[in-house]
Design a protein around this motif. Structure first.
Motif, short mmCIF file in Angstrom:
data_model
loop_
_atom_site.label_atom_id
_atom_site.label_comp_id
_atom_site.label_asym_id
_atom_site.label_seq_id
_atom_site.Cartn_x
_atom_site.Cartn_y
_atom_site.Cartn_z
N GLU A 15 0.66 0.09 -5.31
CA GLU A 15 0.68 0.10 -3.84
C GLU A 15 1.49 1.17 -3.13
O GLU A 15 0.95 1.70 -2.16
CB GLU A 15 0.82 -1.48 -3.24
CG GLU A 15 0.49 -1.51 -1.82
CD GLU A 15 1.03 -3.03 -1.29
OE1 GLU A 15 0.60 -3.25 -0.06
OE2 GLU A 15 1.14 -3.81 -2.10
N ARG A 16 2.57 1.22 -3.61
CA ARG A 16 3.54 2.13 -2.89
C ARG A 16 3.18 3.81 -3.31
O ARG A 16 3.30 4.50 -2.47
CB ARG A 16 5.06 1.88 -3.52
CG ARG A 16 5.94 2.82 -2.92
CD ARG A 16 7.40 2.33 -2.59
NE ARG A 16 8.01 3.50 -2.06
CZ ARG A 16 9.44 3.59 -2.55
NH1 ARG A 16 9.91 2.93 -3.53
NH2 ARG A 16 9.98 4.67 -2.03
N GLU A 19 0.38 4.19 -0.68
CA GLU A 19 1.02 4.19 0.64
C GLU A 19 1.74 5.70 0.79
O GLU A 19 1.86 5.96 1.80
CB GLU A 19 2.09 3.22 0.65
CG GLU A 19 1.63 1.73 1.07
CD GLU A 19 2.65 0.66 1.15
OE1 GLU A 19 3.97 1.09 0.78
OE2 GLU A 19 2.12 -0.49 1.15
#
Length: 156
Positions: free
Chosen positions: A71-72, A75
């Motif tokens: 997810e990071r 992002e």
């Protein structure tokens, strides 16, 4: 049951080489190495929950860790370096009570003549005097000492 979010990871050749050096060198923080290993294992797969389970077992971390690293990565716009490095805080968790004005007032007080019956200022005496001044926050003697030491001020 809600659909699991998918975070695909696709690394460039340069990023893959950099992550391989981070993992193999062993001269980096353990969390950085772990995140690099996760990204290398996730590289090229679709990011599905089934793949995350396999990667988590292979590396020895939880599925949540694998999901959060993926997810990071998404992002940060696919920046592997920003994904594996530690995030820096924009502001400290507790704002400092020592502002420039407080520091200036404290130094001015320390430069003034000591009260009658005293030959010089002590940190505890400054602490008592600061507590009496309403415009200044209450400061501990150790905090006063740190402020004075930072400015190379010596109580004489």
């Amino acid at each position: 049951m809600p659909e699991a979010k998918v975070f695909p990871v696709a690394l460039t050749g340069a990023e893959r080489d950099r992550l391989t050096r981070v993992v193999s060198a062993g001269a980096h923080p353990a969390r950085m190495i772990m995140r690099a290993r996760v990204l290398l294992a996730l590289d090229g797969n679709d990011g599905s929950p089934a793949e995350r389970v396999l990667v988590a077992r292979q590396i020895g971390v939880s599925e949540t860790t694998v999901r959060s690293v993926a997810e990071r990565f998404v992002e940060t716009g696919g920046d592997a370096e920003a994904t594996i490095t530690r995030r820096r805080r924009a502001t400290p968790p507790v704002p400092s009570v020592i502002t420039g004005e407080v520091e200036a007032r404290l130094i001015a007080l320390a430069c003034s003549t000591p009260p009658p019956g005293r030959a010089r200022w002590s940190l505890r005496l400054l602490e008592e005097r600061v507590a009496l001044i309403e415009e200044l926050p209450d400061l501990d003697h150790s905090t006063i000492g740190r402020v004075l030491k930072k400015r190379n001020f010596v109580l004489i």
